[in-house]
Scaffold this motif. Structure first.
Motif, PDB file in Angstrom:
ATOM      1  N   MET A   1      61.961  57.108  33.935  1.00 52.97           N
ATOM      2  CA  MET A   1      60.800  56.757  34.645  1.00 52.97           C
ATOM      3  C   MET A   1      59.932  58.386  34.626  1.00 52.97           C
ATOM      4  N   MET A   2      60.972  59.261  35.002  1.00 59.48           N
ATOM      5  CA  MET A   2      60.249  60.570  35.070  1.00 59.48           C
ATOM      6  C   MET A   2      59.887  61.155  33.720  1.00 59.48           C
ATOM      7  N   ASP A   3      60.683  60.676  32.938  1.00 52.60           N
ATOM      8  CA  ASP A   3      60.211  61.179  31.463  1.00 52.60           C
ATOM      9  C   ASP A   3      58.554  61.020  30.992  1.00 52.60           C
ATOM     10  N   ILE A   4      58.048  59.846  31.585  1.00 48.08           N
ATOM     11  CA  ILE A   4      56.535  59.607  31.202  1.00 48.08           C
ATOM     12  C   ILE A   4      55.698  60.839  31.660  1.00 48.08           C
ATOM     13  N   LEU A   5      56.235  61.447  32.738  1.00 52.20           N
ATOM     14  CA  LEU A   5      55.337  62.330  33.405  1.00 52.20           C
ATOM     15  C   LEU A   5      54.875  63.628  32.707  1.00 52.20           C
ATOM     16  N   GLN A   6      55.946  63.841  31.498  1.00 47.38           N
ATOM     17  CA  GLN A   6      55.619  64.882  30.569  1.00 47.38           C
ATOM     18  C   GLN A   6      54.689  64.763  29.426  1.00 47.38           C
ATOM     19  N   TYR A   7      54.275  63.726  29.477  1.00 47.93           N
ATOM     20  CA  TYR A   7      53.328  63.167  28.563  1.00 47.93           C
ATOM     21  C   TYR A   7      51.817  63.617  29.081  1.00 47.93           C
ATOM     22  N   SER A   8      50.934  64.018  28.394  1.00 46.02           N
ATOM     23  CA  SER A   8      49.755  64.759  28.669  1.00 46.02           C
ATOM     24  C   SER A   8      48.852  63.650  29.367  1.00 46.02           C
ATOM     25  N   PHE A   9      48.753  62.503  28.433  1.00 44.11           N
ATOM     26  CA  PHE A   9      47.951  61.574  28.516  1.00 44.11           C
ATOM     27  C   PHE A   9      48.379  60.838  30.002  1.00 44.11           C
ATOM     28  N   ALA A  13      45.971  60.737  33.512  1.00 40.14           N
ATOM     29  CA  ALA A  13      45.865  59.542  34.122  1.00 40.14           C
ATOM     30  C   ALA A  13      46.118  59.544  35.670  1.00 40.14           C
ATOM     31  N   LEU A  14      47.245  60.340  36.054  1.00 37.67           N
ATOM     32  CA  LEU A  14      47.418  60.516  37.401  1.00 37.67           C
ATOM     33  C   LEU A  14      46.313  61.489  38.136  1.00 37.67           C
ATOM     34  N   ALA A  15      45.824  62.418  37.531  1.00 32.91           N
ATOM     35  CA  ALA A  15      44.825  63.055  38.154  1.00 32.91           C
ATOM     36  C   ALA A  15      43.415  62.500  38.169  1.00 32.91           C
ATOM     37  N   ALA A  16      43.262  61.628  37.359  1.00 32.99           N
ATOM     38  CA  ALA A  16      42.073  60.723  37.037  1.00 32.99           C
ATOM     39  C   ALA A  16      42.066  59.719  38.360  1.00 32.99           C
ATOM     40  N   PHE A 238      51.800  52.912  36.196  1.00 30.13           N
ATOM     41  CA  PHE A 238      53.327  52.969  35.899  1.00 30.13           C
ATOM     42  C   PHE A 238      53.789  51.327  35.424  1.00 30.13           C
ATOM     43  N   LEU A 239      53.137  50.384  35.868  1.00 31.95           N
ATOM     44  CA  LEU A 239      53.457  48.902  35.447  1.00 31.95           C
ATOM     45  C   LEU A 239      52.781  48.798  34.274  1.00 31.95           C
ATOM     46  N   SER A 240      51.577  49.248  34.118  1.00 34.01           N
ATOM     47  CA  SER A 240      50.789  49.020  32.843  1.00 34.01           C
ATOM     48  C   SER A 240      51.411  49.825  31.701  1.00 34.01           C
ATOM     49  N   TYR A 241      51.938  51.157  31.908  1.00 29.40           N
ATOM     50  CA  TYR A 241      52.662  51.755  30.951  1.00 29.40           C
ATOM     51  C   TYR A 241      53.924  51.103  30.427  1.00 29.40           C
ATOM     52  N   PHE A 242      54.818  50.421  31.409  1.00 30.79           N
ATOM     53  CA  PHE A 242      56.056  50.170  31.156  1.00 30.79           C
ATOM     54  C   PHE A 242      55.898  48.798  30.347  1.00 30.79           C
ATOM     55  N   LEU A 243      54.830  47.763  30.972  1.00 27.93           N
ATOM     56  CA  LEU A 243      54.664  46.467  30.259  1.00 27.93           C
ATOM     57  C   LEU A 243      53.516  46.320  29.241  1.00 27.93           C
ATOM     58  N   ASN A 244      52.864  47.639  28.638  1.00 25.62           N
ATOM     59  CA  ASN A 244      51.924  47.787  27.953  1.00 25.62           C
ATOM     60  C   ASN A 244      50.681  46.593  28.170  1.00 25.62           C
ATOM     61  N   ILE A 245      50.186  46.719  29.472  1.00 20.86           N
ATOM     62  CA  ILE A 245      48.925  45.822  29.728  1.00 20.86           C
ATOM     63  C   ILE A 245      47.795  46.798  30.298  1.00 20.86           C
ATOM     64  N   PRO A 246      46.740  46.399  29.980  1.00 22.18           N
ATOM     65  CA  PRO A 246      45.524  47.282  30.785  1.00 22.18           C
ATOM     66  C   PRO A 246      45.914  47.783  31.960  1.00 22.18           C
ATOM     67  N   SER A 247      45.614  49.098  32.243  1.00 19.16           N
ATOM     68  CA  SER A 247      45.830  49.370  33.587  1.00 19.16           C
ATOM     69  C   SER A 247      45.039  48.902  34.607  1.00 19.16           C
ATOM     70  N   GLY A 248      43.577  48.449  34.281  1.00 15.67           N
ATOM     71  CA  GLY A 248      42.975  47.952  35.238  1.00 15.67           C
ATOM     72  C   GLY A 248      43.605  46.734  35.974  1.00 15.67           C
ATOM     73  N   ALA A 249      44.015  45.938  35.271  1.00 12.08           N
ATOM     74  CA  ALA A 249      44.511  44.593  35.732  1.00 12.08           C
ATOM     75  C   ALA A 249      45.664  44.782  36.756  1.00 12.08           C
TER      76      ALA A 249
END
Length: 271
Positions: A1-9, A13-16, A238-249
């Motif tokens: 899970m912590m690995d995704i924090l290294q990605y700039s996108f 998203a976290l800052a946003a 986090f859920l949208s990243y792992f399940l590949n579903i739009p974040s808004g939902a």
């Protein structure tokens, strides 16, 4: 899970999420207190017209959406408060602006030459579309909204709950109303990439509804709403990243779950 924090996108998203949660918390509390949730929904969906115009003209869709949303917000505010339009119901005006914005958006997107733009990120949110420029805009908007709220808190409070009393106290009611409509429109547009047009209205209302179950203090509702909004954004991302579903939902789903848990907790305490 912590690995995704290294990605700039994902860092973007976290800052946003932080800036969107704060701005939506402040603006949303005003919306709920003044009971103009339907107006915010009209502005949200009207901004789709600006997106369509932006795609057609080849300019930034968010810039055109911002202009369209602000004009729609000012138009609704003017008609709802103007004595010249007393025969026109406010909800009818909102519905007309809502439908007009969506219709204009569909028409101009259809007329856009070349491949049709991918609208899913604008309709439902997508963490991959949040850029550094978006974050700068969100940070700037959040800073301005917080400054205005701190400096004009009492005026905003009186305007939201008792407009007539605020006028008798010679407070700048009209200025506050139009300023807040501007911030509502701006907050809606800068939050589109994260949550999406279809679901954004929930981020402006559900945290406030949840907070209001525990307190009636305007300031506390605002703070709690910001916290709940941020928690839901983080969990949804986090859920949208792992399940590949739009974040808004997922952001809205988390908000609903928090609301239902809070409602159940309150019900248990009353037993």
């Amino acid at each position: 899970m912590m690995d995704i924090l290294q990605y700039s996108f994902f860092q973007n998203a976290l800052a946003a999420s932080l800036f969107v949660a704060v701005s939506c918390g402040i603006v949303g509390t005003y919306i709920v207190a003044r009971r103009i949730v339907f107006i915010s929904g009209g502005i949200t969906h009207a901004s789709f017209g600006g997106l369509g115009i932006g795609f057609y003209l080849g300019i930034s869709p968010l810039l055109s959406a911002l202009i369209f949303a602000i004009l729609s917000a000012f138009g609704i505010e003017y008609i709802s408060q103007s004595g010249s339009y007393k025969r026109i119901r406010e909800d009818s005006v909102i519905a007309a602006v809502w439908s007009l914005g969506m219709a204009i958006g569909v028409i101009f997107i259809f007329l856009t030459p070349g491949y049709a733009p991918n609208l899913s990120s604008y309709l439902f949110g997508n963490i991959l579309t949040v850029t550094r420029t978006d974050i700068i805009l969100m940070a700037a908007l959040t800073a301005v909204v917080m400054t205005v709220f701190v400096m004009e808190r009492k005026t905003i409070l009186y305007t939201a709950f008792d407009r007539d009393f605020a006028i008798t106290q010679r407070l700048p009611v009209r200025f506050i109303e139009y300023s807040m409509m501007f911030f509502i429109a701006a907050t809606i547009v800068v939050s589109i990439n994260l949550v999406g047009i279809m679901l954004l209205m929930s981020l402006l209302t559900i945290p406030q509804m949840t907070a209001n179950m525990f307190t009636s203090d305007y300031k506390k509702i605002t703070v709690i709403s910001c916290i709940l909004g941020f928690i839901s954004c983080i969990a949804g991302l986090f859920l949208s990243y792992f399940l590949n579903i739009p974040s808004g939902a997922f952001i809205i789903l988390v908000l609903i779950v928090i609301f239902l848990i809070s409602k159940g907790f309150i019900a248990i305490l009353k037993i």
